[in-house]
Each structure stands twice: as structure tokens, then as C-alpha cells.
Design a protein around this motif. Structure first.
Motif, PDB file in Angstrom:
ATOM      1  N   VAL A 163    -124.107  17.684  66.048  1.00  0.00           N
ATOM      2  CA  VAL A 163    -122.745  17.192  65.802  1.00  0.00           C
ATOM      3  C   VAL A 163    -122.599  16.922  64.314  1.00  0.00           C
ATOM      4  CG1 VAL A 163    -121.128  15.315  66.272  1.00  0.00           C
ATOM      5  CG2 VAL A 163    -122.600  16.178  68.099  1.00  0.00           C
ATOM      6  N   SER A 164    -121.523  17.413  63.728  1.00  0.00           N
ATOM      7  CA  SER A 164    -121.339  17.297  62.278  1.00  0.00           C
ATOM      8  C   SER A 164    -121.059  15.855  61.861  1.00  0.00           C
ATOM      9  CB  SER A 164    -120.179  18.183  61.825  1.00  0.00           C
ATOM     10  OG  SER A 164    -118.935  17.681  62.299  1.00  0.00           O
ATOM     11  N   ASN A 165    -121.336  15.552  60.595  1.00  0.00           N
ATOM     12  CA  ASN A 165    -121.058  14.219  60.061  1.00  0.00           C
ATOM     13  C   ASN A 165    -119.558  13.931  60.050  1.00  0.00           C
ATOM     14  OD1 ASN A 165    -123.764  13.858  59.740  1.00  0.00           O
ATOM     15  ND2 ASN A 165    -123.758  13.820  57.507  1.00  0.00           N
ATOM     16  N   GLU A 166    -118.752  14.977  59.885  1.00  0.00           N
ATOM     17  CA  GLU A 166    -117.296  14.791  59.938  1.00  0.00           C
ATOM     18  C   GLU A 166    -116.880  14.271  61.314  1.00  0.00           C
ATOM     19  OE1 GLU A 166    -118.799  17.465  58.812  1.00  0.00           O
ATOM     20  OE2 GLU A 166    -117.832  18.239  56.989  1.00  0.00           O
ATOM     21  N   THR A 167    -117.475  14.864  62.371  1.00  0.00           N
ATOM     22  CA  THR A 167    -117.169  14.423  63.733  1.00  0.00           C
ATOM     23  C   THR A 167    -117.668  13.006  63.977  1.00  0.00           C
ATOM     24  OG1 THR A 167    -117.267  16.690  64.592  1.00  0.00           O
ATOM     25  CG2 THR A 167    -117.582  14.907  66.181  1.00  0.00           C
ATOM     26  N   LEU A 168    -118.866  12.701  63.487  1.00  0.00           N
ATOM     27  CA  LEU A 168    -119.417  11.353  63.650  1.00  0.00           C
ATOM     28  C   LEU A 168    -118.520  10.319  62.977  1.00  0.00           C
ATOM     29  CD1 LEU A 168    -123.226  12.056  63.038  1.00  0.00           C
ATOM     30  CD2 LEU A 168    -122.125  11.549  65.229  1.00  0.00           C
ATOM     31  N   ASN A 169    -117.998  10.639  61.807  1.00  0.00           N
ATOM     32  CA  ASN A 169    -117.112   9.707  61.100  1.00  0.00           C
ATOM     33  C   ASN A 169    -115.803   9.489  61.858  1.00  0.00           C
ATOM     34  OD1 ASN A 169    -118.830   9.135  58.964  1.00  0.00           O
ATOM     35  ND2 ASN A 169    -118.072  10.818  57.708  1.00  0.00           N
ATOM     36  N   LYS A 170    -115.284  10.553  62.468  1.00  0.00           N
ATOM     37  CA  LYS A 170    -114.058  10.414  63.262  1.00  0.00           C
ATOM     38  C   LYS A 170    -114.292   9.522  64.474  1.00  0.00           C
ATOM     39  CE  LYS A 170    -112.118  14.915  61.953  1.00  0.00           C
ATOM     40  NZ  LYS A 170    -111.786  16.293  62.414  1.00  0.00           N
ATOM     41  N   GLU A 171    -115.456   9.705  65.117  1.00  0.00           N
ATOM     42  CA  GLU A 171    -115.773   8.890  66.290  1.00  0.00           C
ATOM     43  C   GLU A 171    -116.024   7.440  65.888  1.00  0.00           C
ATOM     44  OE1 GLU A 171    -118.958  10.703  68.453  1.00  0.00           O
ATOM     45  OE2 GLU A 171    -117.785  12.497  68.951  1.00  0.00           O
ATOM     46  N   LEU A 172    -116.646   7.245  64.727  1.00  0.00           N
ATOM     47  CA  LEU A 172    -116.885   5.886  64.229  1.00  0.00           C
ATOM     48  C   LEU A 172    -115.556   5.176  63.969  1.00  0.00           C
ATOM     49  CD1 LEU A 172    -118.734   3.653  63.195  1.00  0.00           C
ATOM     50  CD2 LEU A 172    -118.866   4.847  60.995  1.00  0.00           C
ATOM     51  N   PRO A 226    -118.749  -4.716  66.286  1.00  0.00           N
ATOM     52  CA  PRO A 226    -120.139  -4.249  66.169  1.00  0.00           C
ATOM     53  C   PRO A 226    -120.286  -2.948  65.383  1.00  0.00           C
ATOM     54  CG  PRO A 226    -119.297  -3.871  68.382  1.00  0.00           C
ATOM     55  CD  PRO A 226    -118.274  -4.700  67.678  1.00  0.00           C
ATOM     56  N   PHE A 227    -119.202  -2.206  65.196  1.00  0.00           N
ATOM     57  CA  PHE A 227    -119.293  -0.939  64.469  1.00  0.00           C
ATOM     58  C   PHE A 227    -118.961  -1.084  62.978  1.00  0.00           C
ATOM     59  CE2 PHE A 227    -118.615   0.287  68.879  1.00  0.00           C
ATOM     60  CZ  PHE A 227    -119.587   1.255  69.044  1.00  0.00           C
ATOM     61  N   ARG A 228    -118.594  -2.285  62.588  1.00  0.00           N
ATOM     62  CA  ARG A 228    -118.210  -2.505  61.193  1.00  0.00           C
ATOM     63  C   ARG A 228    -119.396  -2.348  60.238  1.00  0.00           C
ATOM     64  NH1 ARG A 228    -115.237  -7.970  58.771  1.00  0.00           N
ATOM     65  NH2 ARG A 228    -114.973  -7.174  56.650  1.00  0.00           N
ATOM     66  N   SER A 229    -120.574  -2.709  60.695  1.00  0.00           N
ATOM     67  CA  SER A 229    -121.755  -2.668  59.822  1.00  0.00           C
ATOM     68  C   SER A 229    -122.321  -1.264  59.647  1.00  0.00           C
ATOM     69  CB  SER A 229    -122.849  -3.589  60.379  1.00  0.00           C
ATOM     70  OG  SER A 229    -123.228  -3.172  61.678  1.00  0.00           O
ATOM     71  N   ILE A 230    -121.841  -0.303  60.439  1.00  0.00           N
ATOM     72  CA  ILE A 230    -122.350   1.075  60.342  1.00  0.00           C
ATOM     73  C   ILE A 230    -121.613   1.807  59.231  1.00  0.00           C
ATOM     74  CG2 ILE A 230    -122.634   3.270  61.559  1.00  0.00           C
ATOM     75  CD1 ILE A 230    -122.797   1.692  64.147  1.00  0.00           C
ATOM     76  N   LYS A 231    -122.361   2.345  58.296  1.00  0.00           N
ATOM     77  CA  LYS A 231    -121.765   3.061  57.168  1.00  0.00           C
ATOM     78  C   LYS A 231    -121.320   4.461  57.596  1.00  0.00           C
ATOM     79  CE  LYS A 231    -124.459   0.652  53.630  1.00  0.00           C
ATOM     80  NZ  LYS A 231    -125.430   0.811  52.505  1.00  0.00           N
ATOM     81  N   ASN A 232    -120.299   4.960  56.921  1.00  0.00           N
ATOM     82  CA  ASN A 232    -119.845   6.326  57.185  1.00  0.00           C
ATOM     83  C   ASN A 232    -120.953   7.321  56.866  1.00  0.00           C
ATOM     84  OD1 ASN A 232    -117.330   5.490  58.007  1.00  0.00           O
ATOM     85  ND2 ASN A 232    -116.328   5.925  56.070  1.00  0.00           N
ATOM     86  N   PHE A 233    -120.982   8.396  57.594  1.00  0.00           N
ATOM     87  CA  PHE A 233    -121.989   9.435  57.381  1.00  0.00           C
ATOM     88  C   PHE A 233    -121.593  10.284  56.173  1.00  0.00           C
ATOM     89  CE2 PHE A 233    -122.326   8.073  61.715  1.00  0.00           C
ATOM     90  CZ  PHE A 233    -123.673   8.105  61.997  1.00  0.00           C
ATOM     91  N   LYS A 234    -122.589  10.692  55.426  1.00  0.00           N
ATOM     92  CA  LYS A 234    -122.337  11.428  54.194  1.00  0.00           C
ATOM     93  C   LYS A 234    -121.793  12.821  54.482  1.00  0.00           C
ATOM     94  CE  LYS A 234    -124.510  12.706  49.798  1.00  0.00           C
ATOM     95  NZ  LYS A 234    -125.769  12.702  49.009  1.00  0.00           N
ATOM     96  N   VAL A 235    -120.714  13.166  53.797  1.00  0.00           N
ATOM     97  CA  VAL A 235    -120.074  14.467  53.963  1.00  0.00           C
ATOM     98  C   VAL A 235    -120.000  15.151  52.606  1.00  0.00           C
ATOM     99  CG1 VAL A 235    -117.950  15.666  54.625  1.00  0.00           C
ATOM    100  CG2 VAL A 235    -118.697  13.675  55.924  1.00  0.00           C
ATOM    101  N   ASP A 236    -120.312  16.437  52.583  1.00  0.00           N
ATOM    102  CA  ASP A 236    -120.244  17.208  51.341  1.00  0.00           C
ATOM    103  C   ASP A 236    -118.785  17.533  51.042  1.00  0.00           C
ATOM    104  OD1 ASP A 236    -120.599  18.791  49.153  1.00  0.00           O
ATOM    105  OD2 ASP A 236    -121.634  20.421  50.180  1.00  0.00           O
ATOM    106  N   SER A 237    -118.179  16.710  50.168  1.00  0.00           N
ATOM    107  CA  SER A 237    -116.755  16.875  49.861  1.00  0.00           C
ATOM    108  C   SER A 237    -116.489  18.038  48.907  1.00  0.00           C
ATOM    109  CB  SER A 237    -116.200  15.580  49.255  1.00  0.00           C
ATOM    110  OG  SER A 237    -116.917  15.232  48.083  1.00  0.00           O
TER     111      SER A 237
END
Length: 283
Positions: A94-103, A123-134
Motif C-alpha cells: 500500500v502506497s504512502n499516499e494511501t496510508l496518509n489518506k487513511e490516517l 490516538p492517531f494524532r501522535s502518528i506522523k504522516n508517511f513520507k511521500v516523494d513530492s
């Protein structure tokens, strides 16, 4: 005189299922697109299936540790949406873009529960966004690509031409009606954002639409009625992808949306300012 001690009201016990139903009702009222609403449904369902393994029932029991465990597991999942994966059974994570959308969705879910006073912290506030190659370059069709696609387009040629010269999303093009063509402008409310687009039409598209509109009687009639079938929509995309080898499609995620990237690229090459282009694309 005895002083009564102030006791903080106890957080009501609301089940995960009840909390999810309440959240989905709120999402429905906010006017989200059907597609995004389904993403929210699947994302929250996936979370509930995971947390049941921790033997918890109520939303207040959802902790940062469980949230972290969830995304640690989710980041290892694979998807079967890879182009022609049925040929070689190849999967990708699953791509980091998808993980960020779900987060983002799950943070929103928990904010709703906090607002309803069913839980104290997100509980999801402490989870950082996944790195995406912009800086990754989005693929656009070359002149040679366009020539090949149009040669093999068949009955989809008019549809491809519209996408190429207007830059609208295919999901918006599917629902185009006669009433959306106003003079030399295409005026339509976008399915994704609900914002209204006003796109100036080139002579190429004006000529194309003139032919299409000759066979359309009412303002509410669709320009491309055959695309109401999901099978035809898939076939339309397959024709484009069939013009390239499998790895090329997978690497560059080639689909109908690539026409939109191509439109943006061509407009920038013509000297259209980025601010103007963003307006034309509805960003």
C-alpha cells in the motif's frame, strides 16, 4: 455545612460500531462524493476488524499504542490493483499516499468522537504522516503516445479528445450533459470537490461537440451515455493502457487520469501561468 466534591462526569461508554455509524451519518450530511464516502466506510471497517483482535468494544478504549500497531500492520499490506496482476500475481505494498489518506480519515473519525465526548484524546494524532516523494515527475503522454492512442481508440476517440483538450477528470466527463456546454465554456460541478469549473473550449473541442450535440435532444441528456456502464469505463481505460507494455503502465500509473497530466503539461508549455492552470484544473 458539608461541601459537595465536584466529580467529573464519566465518559459515556459508546461501542466502536455505534461511533462508526454516527461518524458515517455526519459524513453523509457533509455532502461528500460517493467515492470518498465509500473510502471512509472501508477504512473505518478495516480499523474495527483490526482492533477486535485486542478484545476491546468501546471507542474510549482505542489507544495510541493500538493506533500505532494498526498502521505498522497496514503499511505491510499488499494490494491487487497493480495493472494486470492476474498475469503474474505481482503485488505491491500500500502506497504512502494511501496510508496518509487513511490516517487523515481516522484522525477525523476520532475528532468526531472527541466532539461527541466519547473519548478524551485522539490516538492517531501522535502518528506522523508517511513520507511521500513530492518531486516525482508525473507521466504525461508524448505526441507519439497520443498518435498511438488515437489510432487504436475506436469508439472512445471523442472521449479521449475531450479529456486531452479540457483536462477534466474522467469521472466528471462521464456525466457531461448538453446543459454543461454554455457557449465556448464547459461549466460543471466537479464530482470530487463539488466546486464549479468554467473551462474555455478550444476550436477543436467546439467542432467535436457540435457533431456530438446534433444527436442530443434534451439539455439533460448525456454526451456519452454508454459510459453509464462500469464495463465500458473499464474498457475505455484498458484501450489506453494496452498501448504500452505492462511495466510502463505500472511504473507510471498510466490510466485515463494521465490525459489530465498531459493537459497540464501542454498548458504550461504554452506559457499559461501556474495560478491560471490551477483554476482551470479546479485545484
Amino acid at each position: 455545612m458539608l461541601l459537595r466534591s465536584k466529580i467529573a462526569p464519566k465518559t459515556p461508554e459508546v461501542s466502536l460500531i455505534q461511533a462508526r455509524i454516527s461518524f458515517l451519518k455526519q459524513c453523509e450530511l457533509s455532502g461528500l462524493s460517493d467515492k470518498y464516502f465509500h473510502v471512509i466506510k472501508y477504512t473505518t471497517t478495516r480499523l474495527l476488524r483490526f482492533v477486535y483482535g485486542y478484545d476491546i468494544i468501546n471507542i474510549s478504549e482505542l489507544s495510541p499504542k493500538i493506533a500505532m500497531d494498526y498502521f505498522s500492520r497496514r503499511s505491510q499490506d499488499t494490494t491487487n490493483i497493480l495493472y494486470r496482476s492476474y498475469d503474474d500475481n505481482k503485488r505491491k505494498k500500500v502506497s504512502n499516499e494511501t496510508l496518509n489518506k487513511e490516517l487523515q480519515i481516522l484522525r477525523r473519525f476520532c475528532r468526531h468522537c472527541i466532539d461527541m465526548e466519547w473519548m478524551d484524546i485522539n490516538p492517531f494524532r501522535s502518528i506522523k504522516n508517511f513520507k511521500v516523494d513530492s518531486h516525482k515527475q508525473r507521466y504525461y503522454f508524448t505526441d507519439c503516445d497520443i498518435e498511438t492512442i488515437m489510432r487504436k481508440a475506436g469508439k472512445f476517440k471523442d472521449f479521449y479528445t475531450l479529456l486531452l483538450y479540457t483536462g477534466i477528470r474522467s469521472t466528471d466527463a462521464y456525466k457531461l450533459k448538453k446543459k454543461h456546454i454554455q457557449g465556448r465554456y464547459l461549466c460543471i460541478q466537479m464530482n470530487k470537490t463539488k466546486d464549479t469549473l468554467n473551462i474555455p473550449l478550444s476550436d477543436t473541442i467546439i467542432s467535436l461537440l457540435k457533431v456530438i450535440l446534433e444527436d442530443i435532444a434534451g439539455d439533460g441528456d448525456l454526451l456519452f451515455p454508454h459510459f453509464q456502464s462500469n464495463r465500458q469505463r473499464r474498457n475505455c481505460c484498458k484501450v489506453v493502457q494496452g498501448c504500452f507494455d505492462i511495466e510502463m503502465v505500472r511504473k507510471n500509473n498510466i490510466n485515463l487520469h494521465t490525459f489530465r497530466h498531459t493537459y497540464a503539461h501542454n498548458m504550461l508549455n504554452k506559457g499559461v501561468p501556474k495560478e491560471v492552470l490551477q483554476t482551470l484544473l479546479g485545484h
